[in-house]
Design a protein around this motif. Sequence first.
Motif, PDB file in Angstrom:
ATOM      1  N   GLU A  45       0.487  -1.080   0.169  1.00  0.00           N
ATOM      2  CA  GLU A  45       0.006   0.399  -0.244  1.00  0.00           C
ATOM      3  C   GLU A  45       0.432   1.397  -0.125  1.00  0.00           C
ATOM      4  N   LEU A  46       1.957   0.856   0.653  1.00  0.00           N
ATOM      5  CA  LEU A  46       2.523   2.520   1.030  1.00  0.00           C
ATOM      6  C   LEU A  46       3.715   2.694  -0.281  1.00  0.00           C
ATOM      7  N   HIS A  47       3.811   1.722  -0.875  1.00  0.00           N
ATOM      8  CA  HIS A  47       4.442   1.886  -2.602  1.00  0.00           C
ATOM      9  C   HIS A  47       3.279   1.917  -3.866  1.00  0.00           C
ATOM     10  N   LYS A  48       2.691   1.551  -3.212  1.00  0.00           N
ATOM     11  CA  LYS A  48       1.228   1.834  -4.769  1.00  0.00           C
ATOM     12  C   LYS A  48       1.965   3.081  -5.758  1.00  0.00           C
ATOM     13  N   ARG A  49       1.593   4.373  -4.646  1.00  0.00           N
ATOM     14  CA  ARG A  49       1.408   5.390  -5.315  1.00  0.00           C
ATOM     15  C   ARG A  49       2.507   5.731  -6.171  1.00  0.00           C
ATOM     16  N   TRP A  50       3.636   5.016  -5.673  1.00  0.00           N
ATOM     17  CA  TRP A  50       5.334   5.614  -6.848  1.00  0.00           C
ATOM     18  C   TRP A  50       5.538   4.515  -7.430  1.00  0.00           C
ATOM     19  N   GLY A  51       4.141   3.285  -8.016  1.00  0.00           N
ATOM     20  CA  GLY A  51       4.794   2.218  -9.553  1.00  0.00           C
ATOM     21  C   GLY A  51       6.053   1.628  -9.112  1.00  0.00           C
ATOM     22  N   GLY A  52       6.445   1.796  -7.763  1.00  0.00           N
ATOM     23  CA  GLY A  52       7.875   0.100  -7.451  1.00  0.00           C
ATOM     24  C   GLY A  52       7.928   0.987  -5.871  1.00  0.00           C
ATOM     25  N   VAL A  53       8.759  -0.110  -5.368  1.00  0.00           N
ATOM     26  CA  VAL A  53       9.670   0.061  -4.351  1.00  0.00           C
ATOM     27  C   VAL A  53      10.620   1.782  -4.204  1.00  0.00           C
ATOM     28  N   VAL A  54      10.015   2.409  -2.783  1.00  0.00           N
ATOM     29  CA  VAL A  54      10.935   3.438  -3.053  1.00  0.00           C
ATOM     30  C   VAL A  54      11.973   2.948  -1.579  1.00  0.00           C
ATOM     31  N   PRO A  55      13.453   2.524  -1.703  1.00  0.00           N
ATOM     32  CA  PRO A  55      14.504   2.574  -0.659  1.00  0.00           C
ATOM     33  C   PRO A  55      13.640   3.481   0.582  1.00  0.00           C
ATOM     34  N   LYS A  74       6.317  -3.398 -15.107  1.00  0.00           N
ATOM     35  CA  LYS A  74       6.238  -2.316 -15.939  1.00  0.00           C
ATOM     36  C   LYS A  74       5.152  -2.266 -16.871  1.00  0.00           C
ATOM     37  N   VAL A  75       5.261  -3.647 -17.459  1.00  0.00           N
ATOM     38  CA  VAL A  75       4.014  -3.304 -18.921  1.00  0.00           C
ATOM     39  C   VAL A  75       2.375  -3.558 -18.215  1.00  0.00           C
ATOM     40  N   ALA A  76       2.161  -3.518 -16.911  1.00  0.00           N
ATOM     41  CA  ALA A  76       1.257  -2.873 -15.568  1.00  0.00           C
ATOM     42  C   ALA A  76       0.901  -1.717 -15.608  1.00  0.00           C
ATOM     43  N   ARG A  77       1.951  -1.313 -15.690  1.00  0.00           N
ATOM     44  CA  ARG A  77       2.181   0.375 -14.936  1.00  0.00           C
ATOM     45  C   ARG A  77       1.981   0.617 -16.727  1.00  0.00           C
ATOM     46  N   MET A  78       2.576   0.715 -17.786  1.00  0.00           N
ATOM     47  CA  MET A  78       1.722   1.132 -19.274  1.00  0.00           C
ATOM     48  C   MET A  78       0.393   0.849 -19.511  1.00  0.00           C
ATOM     49  N   LEU A  79      -0.216  -0.432 -19.217  1.00  0.00           N
ATOM     50  CA  LEU A  79      -1.672  -0.529 -19.118  1.00  0.00           C
ATOM     51  C   LEU A  79      -2.599   0.250 -17.660  1.00  0.00           C
ATOM     52  N   GLY A  80      -1.855   1.033 -17.230  1.00  0.00           N
ATOM     53  CA  GLY A  80      -2.387   1.748 -15.852  1.00  0.00           C
ATOM     54  C   GLY A  80      -3.082   0.928 -15.403  1.00  0.00           C
ATOM     55  N   LEU A  81      -2.461  -0.781 -14.372  1.00  0.00           N
ATOM     56  CA  LEU A  81      -3.578  -1.382 -13.585  1.00  0.00           C
ATOM     57  C   LEU A  81      -2.896  -1.348 -12.345  1.00  0.00           C
ATOM     58  N   GLY A  82      -2.020  -0.528 -12.032  1.00  0.00           N
ATOM     59  CA  GLY A  82      -1.803  -0.563 -10.724  1.00  0.00           C
ATOM     60  C   GLY A  82      -0.401  -1.578 -10.199  1.00  0.00           C
ATOM     61  N   TYR A  83       0.355  -1.645  -9.417  1.00  0.00           N
ATOM     62  CA  TYR A  83       1.541  -1.683  -8.942  1.00  0.00           C
ATOM     63  C   TYR A  83       0.676  -3.036  -7.566  1.00  0.00           C
TER      64      TYR A  83
END
Length: 352
Positions: A37-47, A178-187
């Motif tokens: 949930e914390l990383h979702k809005r960034w589309g990936g893991v933020v260290p 990455k493909v999910a992000r391109m399709l607007g499907l989230g993380y």
Amino acid sequence: MKDRPLILAIETSCDETAVAITEGDRVLANVIASQIELHKRWGGVVPIIAQRAHEENIEPVIQAALKQAGVELSAIDFFAVTVGPGLAIALEVGLVKAKALASHYGRPLLPINHMLGHIYANLAKNRHGHSSIEKIEYPAIALLLSGRHSDLVLLTDKAAPRIIGRTLDDALGEAYDKVARMLGLGYPGGPVIERLAREGNPKAFALPIPMVNSPDYNYSFSGLKTAVLYKIRDLKADGLELNRQQIVDLAASFQEAAFASIAHKLTRAVQDHAVKQVWLGGGVIANTALRRYLRARLRPLGVRLYYPNLKKLCTDNAAMIAVAAYYRWLDGDRGQQPDKIDRQPTLSFDSH
Ligand code: KG4
Ligand code: ZN
């Protein structure tokens, strides 16, 4: 020391704060605080976000694991911790905690390779004493597919695990994300693409099957990801957004090309090394369509396919770290002085 020692393992290599307690290879507690949930809005893991969340979660997760297992810290025979590969500042949180516990209780600490954990997840026993693999037969190949790795690892009873193939660029899980992000499907992308692909036609779009002409066992998923990107651009050329059918067809076609590439190198490696068992590991292995695809491709070769008996043991968890530590313990490894153990963000099998 008893033959079934009580082990407490900590895993903080990426975005899950995980603690497990096992009795040898039998899992008593496998607690995971997910940061998705914390990383979702960034589309990936933020260290840095991962590090802070690990710091907040580690103590409550340890307490939850002890409670679930009905075990006191003072009863733990030895500790295990992931030292790499992974995010340096995230690994550090688990390592600091594990060192403190081992020193305080005067118990050994075993540093464990995260990828070895994904392999040994197949040997984790549930409370009834059942694991996915009941009898190991070598040579075996472990296919490890996660957000960071796509490795083919040769396992024998004579030598340490050896990577015989790896991705040259993106890992398969990363390509899913990455493909999910391109399709607007989230993380994260894996579970949502798998779900949508069930409704799609895998032959709808002809995407290139990566690396089928290379003579090695390596993978590459960056070109496939780019091919999806171009397909999306073509489809959007008329100014319209993608419709649902196009999205599910793209998801299915992407999976089809990725699976074909995975199976191609895997079956070649199995034949070349006269492999008897294939062990799957890593987050992407939670994908049931992939398991079915690989089983169908391996059946004619007479090779058994294994994967961890719970999805929770496929994605990052600490039970796999405890079980890997147990097998090292059986091999005579009694750990290292806590102050000599350091994080190893780029750790590979060669260093173990
Ligand atoms: O092993 P893991 O939990 O963490 C790493 O060590 O990277 O793997 C996470 C990766 C993510 O990229 C996620 O999208 C992918 O595993 N994943 C899946 C599925 N579930 C998780 N990929 C495909 N299908 C799934 N069902
Ligand atoms: Zn992992």
